[in-house]
Enzyme design. Structure first.
Site, mmCIF file in Angstrom:
data_model
loop_
_atom_site.group_PDB
_atom_site.id
_atom_site.type_symbol
_atom_site.label_atom_id
_atom_site.label_comp_id
_atom_site.label_asym_id
_atom_site.label_seq_id
_atom_site.Cartn_x
_atom_site.Cartn_y
_atom_site.Cartn_z
ATOM 1 N N LYS A 150 8.324 0.032 10.896
ATOM 2 C CA LYS A 150 7.850 -0.720 11.600
ATOM 3 C C LYS A 150 8.054 -1.730 12.801
ATOM 4 O O LYS A 150 8.923 -1.391 13.244
ATOM 5 C CB LYS A 150 8.972 -2.137 10.220
ATOM 6 C CG LYS A 150 8.490 -3.884 10.648
ATOM 7 C CD LYS A 150 9.026 -4.550 9.526
ATOM 8 C CE LYS A 150 10.327 -4.846 10.193
ATOM 9 N NZ LYS A 150 10.860 -5.620 9.576
ATOM 10 N N ASP A 182 4.994 -6.160 11.784
ATOM 11 C CA ASP A 182 5.068 -7.809 11.714
ATOM 12 C C ASP A 182 5.221 -8.879 13.054
ATOM 13 O O ASP A 182 5.554 -8.560 13.913
ATOM 14 C CB ASP A 182 6.805 -7.490 11.330
ATOM 15 C CG ASP A 182 8.073 -8.658 10.978
ATOM 16 O OD1 ASP A 182 7.151 -9.703 10.685
ATOM 17 O OD2 ASP A 182 9.223 -8.924 10.739
ATOM 18 N N LYS A 239 15.994 -10.664 2.863
ATOM 19 C CA LYS A 239 17.753 -10.433 4.165
ATOM 20 C C LYS A 239 18.247 -11.322 3.293
ATOM 21 O O LYS A 239 18.515 -12.563 2.705
ATOM 22 C CB LYS A 239 17.133 -10.859 4.709
ATOM 23 C CG LYS A 239 16.248 -9.690 6.185
ATOM 24 C CD LYS A 239 16.197 -11.231 7.606
ATOM 25 C CE LYS A 239 15.415 -10.355 7.585
ATOM 26 N NZ LYS A 239 13.569 -10.665 7.424
#
Length: 1726
Positions: A1188, A1220, A1297
């Site tokens: 990522k 991201d 998360k």
């Protein structure tokens, strides 16, 4: 005291008194009455004599002087001096008794309560006591008032309507209340000069703490006692508080009695009691139901009125709230706030009666002797007798032969007639009316096939015991069997489906007319007895059929003179109710079976009347058995009337028992030893199959008819009686023994199914039929009933209807009186056909007088489209909503075995009957409003619109047979899995001996946390704390020890992306260390799915939403780890509970090494494209298959695109790339980046745009896959509804998360939603240590297995295992554990992954690395000591409790006083958890104020001759001395309620010592002098009550007040009250209550203008009164502050704490702690 002392006869006179009442206590002053009070003490007892004849009724009044009862009446005109009469009475108390089965039971309970009150009379010199009790729904105020006129009930008698008529619809004026009726007067106020003065005097007796206590009467009218007439007079009034009353609301009715006494008027408590007892003995308790009351009988009273100008009188309704609104400044200014009714009835005596807008007078019955021919005579006799029997609703089909009957029915003034061209629809309409009203409707048809068309409705009525009367016209005998037109054999036409048949001869004057009457009487008796059903009377008529003269002999009327002179039926059937003595042994046997049952089950079938539903509810509460309510029981869809915390213990409703039985394991476990079934058939096939498989067991079936209702041949005891009678028998016995564990098991299984159903329904984005069933109850208002069609509609509502519906916004009852309301539900389940359902529902709406929602399928609707003709004829009913589930065919066949074994074209043509008929056009043809809905939102809007509209509305729900069948299949599979998981978890977990009767498996013995600081190898991707050149991460390791010494670990590590800081987190952890000790852990916690939220609220008493996300995540992690270790599983953490969650068994360690969770690497590099590509290349060659890349760090998105391009150029497409943007791009920049990387095969882009609303737009414009991250983090509340808009296929993943979304329970919900929509659920870390990472690895494994299970059940392809975002392990240079979690590329593998075996070993052997631990907190001892202070002639001994640092440390003083301005009770124990939460940075001392806790006050001996009151000033002075002796520094004061006022005073006066003040629900006092006098009087009275009746009774009265509504709903309320009851020194408490009264102390409002110290005001969201006070205080301080002060920030801040009321620090402590800590931080900075 002898009765002769006070039951004396007095003439009405003006008494002057100068009385001095003895004081209750030496320190409570007794007011001296220096004024005169005019009042009348009336000695009346009327005997009613009746002389009647056919034309009039004459009443006479007689006064009996041998035995007299005085009544209290105040003449305001003669009132001389107010004195203290404008003060409230000393005691105003409402006592709510347990709900009553019948009105007779209610009156008996009230008599018993009054008798107990006599045994323990109150000490108060004046007071108002109200007893109220919920009674059966059939007790309507209007009926009750009518029947009191036939009794010796006292006067006055009245009925007051709070409804008005508009377009033939009864609309409610005042929310909830519909009307009130009453008898007698507890106190009367009258006058002819000053009505406002009268209202002021009423205020003495009306209190906000008794919201239903009201006064009624007239303004602008003068009662002349001599002439016994009432005349118009603008300034006159006559108002009274009724002695006994019935309050009718939408859902319940309440019987209440009011008792007033006032020693200052020489009217004592004993007299009030005697008067009330006498009235209770006189009232009529035999109330008929609304449907059987002939309303025109009111005209009998109307004719007795002596007043011809009734419309000029205004009857008003006054209560404490009304009076408060009328004079906000203390005096009245207008009368506009009064509630004035436009419909009332008032009866002052037997001869003085008047009313307004009551029922219209009848036009008179048909004159029998004036009938023009014999046909009309017989028809008129039939109609008149039916009306006298209560049958007034006639359904007339057009026809010639039935003309005499039709003309007679239409010509009667008391009938309601409706017609329809379709006899079949008309008959079903009559059937529906009978269901709704419980009275037969009359169907009139012509001869021939018109009669045959009635058969379907007759069959349904016969099968379901619904009374009906068919009057079928026929040809005379000479026209039978000769080929005459429209002539068929109508004799016994309906065979055995009718209860009674009679074939009248053609009308003739040779037969006595009374034969017609007795036949009708016999037929209706047969229709309405225990075996209710249809009856048929065939009526042949010869011509002439029209209204033409034809001579007939009057002699046939011989014997009818008495009948014509009265209004009663000719034959009155009297049924003698036999006592139970003849079957006593059988009853005892049934009682013994119920009492001795260990595994009892209560089945509630179809229940038809409100009173029977009420009885079933009381039976359910008494038995405490698990309840299986059928959708037709009325208790399947329930609305809460309160949030009372114990309601779940009172009722264990198994609403989804049908789906609980999807588990074969559960079915084999379930073995009831006793089943009681109330009501008819059970809809659920699975429930019936269970009972069939569980026999033998005791099966008790109760119904009032004798017919056999036992298809499975299981019934062992058949009890023929009404539900009310059976309940009465059972209630006479004490509550049976119940298998607590059995009940709790079933309750939890049902709860898990309910949560799964809710999840599946709301996670499905499309509009489904189960969603309609689930939503329906939520939108139904109080006065709404439900009519359900057959086939799939009733099954869906039974399976998926939401059982517990949202509570009303406000409740007028004490929570214990009536906690829930039922919803009237009906349907045609006798023969369960799909014909006539629309027509039946319309009739049901007319009969029930409710707003009806009908839910039927499309085939049922098309089968009865002629019902639309009846719908368009709005006759005497409220508007209807018809919901048509249109799946374009017969969907039920898709659920039958034939659907799997038959060709699709055959199914479509011969079973499904697929169609494309336009329902909208059908509605349009009948001018009926039509709405087509295809989405959830459209359905919700349509339902809301239809409920607010006054027009009928058809809502068509577009559906599909195939999609519906698939979704039902998914629901069944997931619910079956949820049951299996729950059952395993509940069964396998060991139960400790002391908790064997509950679902708790162990207790928490100890909680501690450790602050760690670990070094990182690089800065995080957000921000970082720098210590020189090093980078560190800080957090907490939470350790929870169970009572068997097993320890579980969790990690709490917030970073900058969290909403909380380390300080925020630690204050909650310190609080939890204290409150979690001793908390019981439930065995269903590992199931997640709402279990943790429920446990947090019910056990800890903390609103789950107030937890910081990272704190809740760490707590869940530690608890789950501890429970897993306790199980002894080979795997720790989450894997130990996968056997419950997924139905699998833990595998051996050697096999785990072969499993692993792939890890996604994280790259956050601002270098050149070559540099970033080089880093990614190294990661790729190191084994990472997914990476990522953080983007949007550069100014130009083209640069980020260049980085991606370079990576593809260097490595190719062998690695998956995620990017991201963290919401940092504008929409245009994001689109620019997207267009630049379209060809680079990105797995997804996380949060590409800065605005959430642009995400879907980005997906559609660029076509690139998107993942949600921050969007998920920000979701709160109803997550599924908010996620619904992200179902778009362009959103391919959600990044979760756990520490940001609030733990594993919330994360699991989000992940499951994603997987249900075939999206990736990626677990992501936030730079946690190996401890947190290991838990996330296990959680990721759980999600992967869950995804596999979901894919299999939904029959979709399972995606490859996703790489999870746990690449932050690369940042860890140090760790909290001695050995770090190993994440690497295994020698035999091709990718970097976290080995499940290694993770399990790590958790099993976890040991804290003490080198990184900075400090440990496991609680602290609270230092408790006493300190004495002498001040102003008093010696104070204070109890102090202290936490925190040394004497030199800044500290916070918490003076505790428990309630609002009225000071009562309190203990520093309340402050201990808050003090410990703050003590890490602050020294905290709590003080028991005088009269609270263990502090005590003694007056020096030299001052004993004169009692001195405590004062705010004296308390503040001694507190200042105490503070000075405790510390040399400045302090901040925190005070609750009265303690807050003390804190404010000290902050204003001693600003050199006090740094600031924090007021929790505090006030500066009362500004208005009159309000102060009132408050002082109330506080003095409460102090006296406390001393006389003790602390327990005082607390019961105290917490019944409206201020504590929110606290009463708190799960720890009982615990809080028990803590209060430990207080021993009630004398000091009473002294504090009166001495520190806000009515006695000087208000501080003026001093606010001189405020120099900061002030923090904390109030609860639900505490409307103190929120207003806090806003006024803030404005006062803000406006008075100089500009230079305001420039530095507000001197006064206000914090509104959500989800709580007055006691904010007890109800929702976390926001209070946080607000206090931040305020103290600002003070320290200052």
């Amino acid at each position: 005291m002898q009765s002769s002392d006070f039951f004396r006869s007095f003439k009405p006179s003006l008494l002057r008194a100068n009385n001095r009442i003895p004081r209750h206590s030496s320190f409570i002053p007794a007011p001296t009455f220096r004024h005169s009070f005019p009042f009348r003490r009336l000695n009346r007892l009327y005997l009613l004599y009746k002389r009647s004849n056919p034309n009039s009724q004459v009443y006479a009044e007689k006064e009996e002087k041998e035995f007299c009862v005085r009544e209290l009446e105040i003449s305001v005109d003669e009132f001389v001096e107010t004195g203290c009469f404008d003060l409230p009475v000393e005691l105003c108390l409402t006592r709510t008794l347990d709900p009553a089965l019948t009105l007779t039971h209610a009156v008996d309970a009230m008599k018993e309560a009054v008798n107990k009150l006599k045994m323990d009379p109150p000490c108060s010199r004046s007071g108002v006591i109200r007893f109220q009790i919920v009674v059966p729904p059939s007790v309507k105020s209007l009926n009750w008032s009518y029947l009191q006129g036939k009794s010796l009930a006292p006067f006055p008698q009245f009925y007051f309507a709070t409804t008005k008529m508009q377009e033939d619809i009864m609309l409610t004026i005042k929310p909830q209340m519909l009307g009130v009726s009453g008898v007698g007067s507890a106190i009367t106020f009258c006058g002819s000069s000053d009505v406002l003065r009268g209202y002021n005097m009423m205020e003495r007796y009306l209190s906000l703490d008794s919201p239903l206590l009201s006064a009624y009467g007239f303004i602008g009218s003068d009662w002349n006692r001599d002439s016994k007439k009432m005349c118009n007079h603008s300034s006159s009034f006559y108002i009274f508080i009724p002695q006994i009353e019935v309050n009718e609301f939408e859902d319940v009715s309440i019987l209440a009695s009011n008792m007033v006494w006032d020693n200052s008027l020489s009217y004592r408590f004993e007299e009030a009691v005697h008067s009330l007892e006498r009235s209770l003995c006189q009232i009529n308790v035999h109330v008929s139901s609304a449907s059987t009351l002939i309303f025109d009988k009111w005209n009998w009273f109307e004719g007795q009125s002596n007043n011809k100008e009734k419309d000029d009188f205004k009857m008003v309704y006054v209560n404490a709230e009304t009076l408060q609104k009328m004079h906000p400044t203390g005096r009245f200014s207008s009368l506009e706030e009064l509630t004035i009714t436009d419909k009332y009835y008032f009866r002052y005596s037997t001869t003085v009666i008047f009313s307004k807008s009551m029922f219209k007078p009848p036009c008179g019955t048909i004159k029998i002797k004036d009938c023009k021919n014999i046909n009309l005579l017989w028809a008129s006799l039939i109609v008149e007798e039916l009306v006298r029997l209560g049958l007034t609703y006639f359904c007339i089909a057009p026809g010639s032969r039935s003309s005499p009957l039709a003309l007679s029915a239409c010509g009667h003034s008391l009938t309601t007639c409706i017609s329809c061209y379709d006899e079949r629809s008309l008959a079903f309409h009559a059937l529906g009316y009978a269901r709704g009203s419980h009275q037969p409707a009359v169907i009139i048809t012509t001869s021939g096939t018109a009669v045959s068309n009635l058969l379907p409705a007759v069959v349904e009525a016969s099968q379901d015991f619904v009374p009906l009367l068919m009057l079928t016209a026929d040809r005379p005998p000479e026209l039978q069997n000769v080929g005459a037109n429209q002539a068929i054999d109508q004799v016994n036409h309906f065979g055995k489906f009718v209860r009674f048949f009679y074939n009248f001869p053609p009308p003739t004057d040779e037969i006595p007319a009374r034969m017609v009457l007795t036949t009708i009487d016999s037929a209706i008796y047969s229709a309405t007895q225990s075996l209710c059903g249809p009856v048929h009377i065939n009526c042949p008529f010869r011509e002439p059929l029209e209204d033409v003269p034809k001579e007939w002999a009057v002699d046939c009327l011989r014997g009818l003179d008495l009948w014509m002179s009265k209004e009663e039926p000719f034959t009155q059937y009297i049924k003698i109710q036999h006592a139970w003595g003849h079957c006593y042994e059988q009853i005892v046997k049934v009682q013994d079976v119920i009492y001795n049952a260990n595994h009892g089950l209560l089945l509630l079938g179809a229940i038809h009347t409100d009173d029977e539903i009420w009885a079933a509810l009381l039976l359910a509460k008494h038995l405490s058995w698990p309840i299986v309510p059928d959708v037709l029981s009325g208790l399947r869809l329930r609305k809460l009337l309160t949030l009372w915390q114990d309601i779940e213990d009172d009722f264990i409703f198994l609403d989804h028992f049908d789906h609980v039985l999807l588990s074969e394991t559960v079915k084999s476990w379930l073995q009831p030893d006793a089943v009681v079934q109330i009501g008819n058939r059970i809809t659920s096939k699975r429930v019936n199959q269970l009972l069939d498989s569980c026999s033998p067991f005791v099966y008790i079936f109760v119904d009032k008819h004798p017919n056999r209702q036992d298809p499975s041949h299981l019934v062992t005891h058949r009890v023929q009686c009404s539900i009310i009678e059976f309940t009465d028998i059972v209630l006479a016995q004490k509550s049976p023994r119940r298998g607590r564990r059995w009940s709790l098991f079933l309750k939890e299984l049902n709860l898990m199914v309910a949560r799964e159903i809710s999840f599946q329904i709301y996670s499905e984005s499309s509009l489904t039929e189960p969603f309609v069933a689930h939503l329906l109850g939520e939108v139904l208002e109080g006065d709404t009933a439900l009519f359900i069609g057959n086939s799939m509609v009733i099954r869906d509502l039974d399976m998926y209807g939401k059982g517990w519906l949202k509570p009303y916004s406000s409740s007028f009852l004490h929570e214990r009186s009536c906690s829930l309301a039922f919803l009237r539900v009906s349907g045609n389940r006798g023969a369960s056909g799909i014909d006539g359902l629309l027509s039946s529902s319309i009739g049901f709406a007319v009969g029930s007088k409710k707003r009806v929602v009908c839910v039927i399928g499309d085939m049922s609707f098309l089968h009865d489209t002629n019902g639309l003709a009846i719908l368009s004829d709005r006759t005497m009913r409220k508007p209807m909503t018809i919901i048509v589930i249109n799946n374009h065919g017969g969907a039920i066949f898709s659920f039958l075995p034939i659907a799997d074994k038959t060709q699709q074209n055959v199914l479509n043509q011969y079973f499904y009957m697929s169609h494309d008929i336009s329902i909208g056009k059908l509605c349009g043809a009948h001018r009926v409003k039509h709405l087509l809905v295809q989405t959830k939102m459209e359905l919700q809007h349509a339902l809301q619109e239809s409920q607010q509209d006054y027009d009928d509305c058809v809502i068509e729900v577009d559906s599909s047979i195939t999609d519906n069948a698939k979704f039902h299949s998914v629901l069944r599979k997931f619910c079956g899995q949820a049951v299996d998981q729950a059952f395993r978890a509940l069964s396998v977990a060991p139960i400790t001996q002391y908790l064997s009767d509950s679902l708790f498996i162990c207790k928490i013995w100890k909680v501690e946390y450790s602050l760690y600081r670990i070094q990182l190898s690089a800065p995080t991707t957000t921000q970082i704390k720098h210590y020189g050149k090093d980078f560190y991460h800080e957090g907490f390791v939470l350790a929870i020890s169970l009572d068997d010494n097993i320890v579980g670990y969790g990690e709490v590590a917030p970073i900058e992306i969290h909403k909380e800081t380390l300080l925020d987190v630690e204050e909650q952890l310190r609080f939890l260390v204290h409150v979690m000790k001793g908390a019981e852990l439930s065995r269903q916690l590992p199931l997640l799915s709402g279990s943790f939220s429920h446990w947090i609220w019910k056990i800890l008493g903390i609103p789950p939403s107030s937890f910081f996300p990272s704190v809740r995540c760490g707590m869940e992690m530690a608890i789950l780890d501890a429970l897993a270790r306790r199980e002894g599983s080979s795997l720790s953490g989450f894997i130990g509970y996968e056997s419950y969650l997924l139905g699998t068994q833990p595998v051996a360690d050697k096999n785990l090494c072969e499993e692993g969770i792939p890890i996604c690497a994280l790259v956050d590099c601002g270098g050149t494209p070559n540099l970033v590509a080089h880093v990614v290349s190294q990661l790729f060659h190191g084994g990472f298959s997914t990476v990522k890349i953080k983007v949007a760090r550069r100014e130009d998105p083209t640069e980020d695109a260049a980085v991606i391009s370079k990576i593809r150029e260097m490595i190719g497409y062998q690695i998956n790339i995620r990017v991201d943007a963290n919401r940092k791009w504008t929409y245009d920049k994001a689109v620019h980046f997207g267009s630049s990387v379209k060809s680079f095969a990105l797995e997804y882009i996380e949060e590409p745009v800065c605005f959430e609303d642009d995400i879907i737009k980005f997906c559609e414009e660029t076509g690139l896959p998107v993942a949600l991250d921050e969007t998920i983090d920000n979701i709160s509340g109803e997550a599924l509804q908010k996620l619904e808009k992200f179902v778009h296929p362009g959103i391919v993943a959600v990044v979760i998360k756990p520490s940001v979304v609030g733990g594993f329970e919330n994360a699991s919900l989000i992940a499951k939603w994603a997987q249900m929509h075939e999206k990736l659920a990626i677990v992501s870390s936030a730079f946690e240590s190996s401890l947190g990472l290991s838990a996330y690895v296990k959680f990721a494994l759980y999600l992967e297995k869950q995804n596999k299970s979901i894919s299999e059940m939904r029959k979709v392809k399972q995606p490859a295992t996703a790489a999870h975002g746990l690449g932050t392990f690369q940042w860890l240079k140090e760790d909290v554990s001695t050995e770090s979690l190993i994440i690497c590329c295994p020698s035999h593998g091709r990718r970097v992954e976290a080995s499940i075996g290694d993770t399990d070993i790590f958790l099993r052997n976890f040991q804290v690395n003490h080198e990184v631990i900075k400090r440990i907190y496991s609680g602290e001892q609270v230092r408790s000591y006493k300190s004495e202070v002498n001040c102003n002639g008093f010696s104070y001994s204070f109890k102090l409790m202290e936490t925190g640092g040394s004497k030199d440390m800044p500290f916070n003083l918490l003076p505790e006083c428990f309630e609002k301005q009225i000071k009562v009770l309190g203990s520093s124990q309340d402050w201990i958890p808050l003090m410990k939460a703050l003590s890490s940075t602050t020294r905290c001392i709590s003080i028991d104020l005088p009269g609270h806790g263990e502090s005590c006050v003694q007056q020096h001996k030299k001052n004993l001759k004169q009692e001195t009151y405590l004062s705010i000033e004296s308390v503040a002075e001694m507190l200042l001395k105490l503070i000075c002796s405790t510390t040399t520094g400045r302090v901040a004061l925190v005070g609750y309620s009265m303690g807050g006022r003390i804190a404010l005073y000290m902050s204003l006066k001693y600003c050199e010592k006090i740094d600031g003040a924090i007021l929790i629900s505090g006030s500066p006092g009362l500004r208005d002098e009159n309000t102060q006098r009132i408050r002082l009087s109330q506080d003095d009275a409460k102090a006296a009550y406390l001393l006389f009746h003790g602390l327990h009774n005082f607390l019961e009265t105290w917490y019944a007040g409206g201020l504590w509504k929110s606290l009463r709903d708190h799960p720890l309320f009982h615990k809080i009250v028990k803590q209060r009851e430990k207080h021993e020194d009630i004398k000091s408490l009473a002294k504090c209550l009166t001495g520190l009264s806000s009515g006695r102390q000087r208000p501080l409002w003026d001093e606010l203008n001189h405020c120099k110290n900061p002030v923090l005001l904390i109030v609860g969201e639900k505490d409307i009164k103190f929120r207003r006070i806090a806003e006024e205080m803030r404005n006062e301080i803000k406006n008075s502050c100089p500009s230079e002060v305001n420039g530095k920030g507000d001197l006064c801040e206000m914090v509104v704490v959500p989800e709580c009321g007055h006691a904010a620090h007890l109800e929702n402590p976390f926001p209070v702690i946080n607000a206090v800590r931040k305020f103290l931080t600002r003070l320290n900075r200052k």
